[in-house]
Design a protein around this motif. Structure first.
Motif, short mmCIF file in Angstrom:
data_model
loop_
_atom_site.label_atom_id
_atom_site.label_comp_id
_atom_site.label_asym_id
_atom_site.label_seq_id
_atom_site.Cartn_x
_atom_site.Cartn_y
_atom_site.Cartn_z
N LEU A 55 0.83 -1.20 0.00
CA LEU A 55 0.00 0.00 0.00
C LEU A 55 0.87 1.26 0.00
O LEU A 55 0.60 2.21 -0.74
CB LEU A 55 -0.93 -0.01 1.21
N GLU A 56 1.91 1.25 0.81
CA GLU A 56 2.80 2.41 0.87
C GLU A 56 3.46 2.67 -0.47
O GLU A 56 3.56 3.82 -0.93
CB GLU A 56 3.86 2.21 1.96
N GLU A 57 3.91 1.60 -1.11
CA GLU A 57 4.58 1.74 -2.40
C GLU A 57 3.63 2.25 -3.48
O GLU A 57 3.99 3.12 -4.29
CB GLU A 57 5.17 0.40 -2.84
N ASP A 58 2.41 1.73 -3.51
CA ASP A 58 1.48 2.07 -4.58
C ASP A 58 0.72 3.36 -4.33
O ASP A 58 0.49 4.14 -5.27
CB ASP A 58 0.46 0.93 -4.77
N PHE A 59 0.27 3.58 -3.08
CA PHE A 59 -0.64 4.69 -2.80
C PHE A 59 -0.27 5.53 -1.58
O PHE A 59 -1.04 6.41 -1.19
CB PHE A 59 -2.07 4.15 -2.61
N GLY A 60 0.86 5.26 -0.96
CA GLY A 60 1.25 6.03 0.21
C GLY A 60 1.34 7.52 -0.11
O GLY A 60 1.89 7.91 -1.13
N GLY A 61 0.80 8.34 0.78
CA GLY A 61 0.79 9.78 0.57
C GLY A 61 -0.43 10.29 -0.18
O GLY A 61 -0.60 11.51 -0.34
N LEU A 62 -1.30 9.37 -0.62
CA LEU A 62 -2.53 9.79 -1.30
C LEU A 62 -3.38 10.58 -0.32
O LEU A 62 -3.59 10.16 0.82
CB LEU A 62 -3.29 8.57 -1.80
N VAL A 63 -3.87 11.74 -0.76
CA VAL A 63 -4.61 12.60 0.17
C VAL A 63 -5.63 13.44 -0.57
O VAL A 63 -5.42 13.86 -1.71
CB VAL A 63 -3.64 13.51 0.97
N ARG A 64 -6.77 13.65 0.07
CA ARG A 64 -7.74 14.66 -0.32
C ARG A 64 -7.89 15.57 0.88
O ARG A 64 -8.35 15.15 1.94
CB ARG A 64 -9.09 14.05 -0.70
N ARG A 65 -7.49 16.82 0.72
CA ARG A 65 -7.48 17.74 1.84
C ARG A 65 -8.87 17.96 2.40
O ARG A 65 -9.86 18.00 1.67
CB ARG A 65 -6.90 19.08 1.40
N GLY A 66 -8.94 18.11 3.72
CA GLY A 66 -10.19 18.45 4.38
C GLY A 66 -10.21 19.91 4.78
O GLY A 66 -9.51 20.74 4.19
N SER A 67 -10.97 20.23 5.80
CA SER A 67 -11.09 21.61 6.26
C SER A 67 -9.81 22.10 6.93
O SER A 67 -9.58 23.30 7.05
CB SER A 67 -12.27 21.74 7.23
N HIS A 68 -8.95 21.15 7.33
CA HIS A 68 -7.69 21.49 7.99
C HIS A 68 -6.63 20.51 7.50
O HIS A 68 -6.93 19.33 7.30
CB HIS A 68 -7.85 21.40 9.52
N PRO A 69 -5.38 20.97 7.28
CA PRO A 69 -4.33 20.07 6.79
C PRO A 69 -4.14 18.82 7.63
O PRO A 69 -3.73 17.77 7.13
CB PRO A 69 -3.08 20.95 6.80
N LYS A 70 -4.43 18.93 8.93
CA LYS A 70 -4.27 17.78 9.83
C LYS A 70 -5.50 16.88 9.83
O LYS A 70 -5.53 15.87 10.53
CB LYS A 70 -4.02 18.28 11.26
N ASN A 71 -6.52 17.23 9.04
CA ASN A 71 -7.76 16.47 9.06
C ASN A 71 -8.23 16.21 7.63
O ASN A 71 -9.29 16.69 7.22
CB ASN A 71 -8.82 17.23 9.85
#
Length: 283
Positions: free
Chosen positions: A59-75
């Motif tokens: 998972l880390e190799e293929d998709f690690g770091g995948l993100v959709r930002r929320g209302s706050h960078p930490k969330n």
């Protein structure tokens, strides 16, 4: 790699055009600063005293770091990869003394266990601001909502999870009245065969299966914690598209009541139509 407009080729896992379109529309990207290589992740797991699950590395190799930002960078509203959770500070704030009556019982972060089976899980992501993603040693993806103490098995792999998210988003946008009808009956394959619906292969695996035509979306979902029976989900463009499928399920499982998402668009109309049709339906 730009974090604002990254290339979708940054993901190592194979993705359908539907997922790529979803990522582009929803601004889902891979933050290279929140993923790491094999050696770094192995070191973090050793530091945390966590076992090495091959699927967590994949998972880390293929998709690690995948993100959709929320209302706050930490969330973020969607995040994948154990290293990203470490970057977000989840390990330092995780509670290790969870209620033993919870559906998922935490041990030493990122480890937990599924209360119903005692299966070991690893915290590998976030899905919606209220939910956490856990992965089993076999690579199965579980969604846990602590506020509701509800756990749901979503897919048999990280890639199928992403395909399912994109597919369900596509259905919601394409079928404006997207309230689903559920039956606690394993009738999805039979309904799809009878109505000639093609399989959505990229979003299906040993855990979950989907079929889709122009006016009907059928899913074979995993059992819930309350039952060992797989469930059938029907989403239709109009009420008239739902009824033939619902009749097929009712013929196979006449004693099973349907439940309808009456709070969603088209839900009340579908509930009333099923009752008029003589199909058991629960409030």
């Amino acid at each position: 790699m730009s974090q604002d407009r990254p290339s979708l080729d940054a993901f190592g896992g194979r993705l359908s055009e539907r997922v790529r379109a979803f990522f582009s529309r929803e601004r889902v990207f891979r933050d290279a600063s929140r993923t790491c290589d094999f050696e770094r992740l192995a070191g973090e797991l050793e530091r945390l005293g966590a076992p090495w699950f091959d699927k967590v590395f994949e998972l880390e190799e293929d998709f690690g770091g995948l993100v959709r930002r929320g209302s706050h960078p930490k969330n973020p509203s969607l995040a994948l990869g154990l290293f990203q959770l470490i970057c977000l500070g989840l390990g330092s704030s995780a509670e290790e003394d969870a209620d033993d009556d919870s559906a998922i019982v935490s041990s030493s972060w990122p480890m937990a266990r599924l209360a119903s089976t005692f299966e070991s899980l690893v915290h590998v992501g976030l899905y919606t601001p209220e939910g956490d993603l856990y992965m089993s040693e076999a690579g199965w993806m579980f969604w846990y909502i602590p506020m509701l103490d509800r756990v749901e098995l979503l897919s048999g792999s990280a890639s199928t999870f992403l395909e399912r998210v994109a597919l369900e988003d596509h259905v919601r946008h394409g079928m404006r009245e997207y309230a689903a009808t559920f039956f606690m009956a394993d009738a999805g394959p039979a309904v799809a065969e009878a109505l000639g619906l093609p399989s959505v292969e990229e979003a299906s695996d040993a855990v979950v299966s989907h079929w889709m035509g122009p006016s009907l979306f059928v899913s074979r979902l995993p059992p819930t914690a309350a039952s060992d029976t797989r469930r059938t989900r029907l989403v239709s463009r109009a009420v008239k598209d739902l009824l033939p499928a619902a009749r097929l399920v009712a013929e196979r499982a006449p004693d099973v009541s349907a439940t309808v998402e009456t709070h969603l668009p088209g839900g009340r109309e579908r509930f009333d139509a099923l009752r008029r049709e003589g199909i058991l339906v629960s409030e």
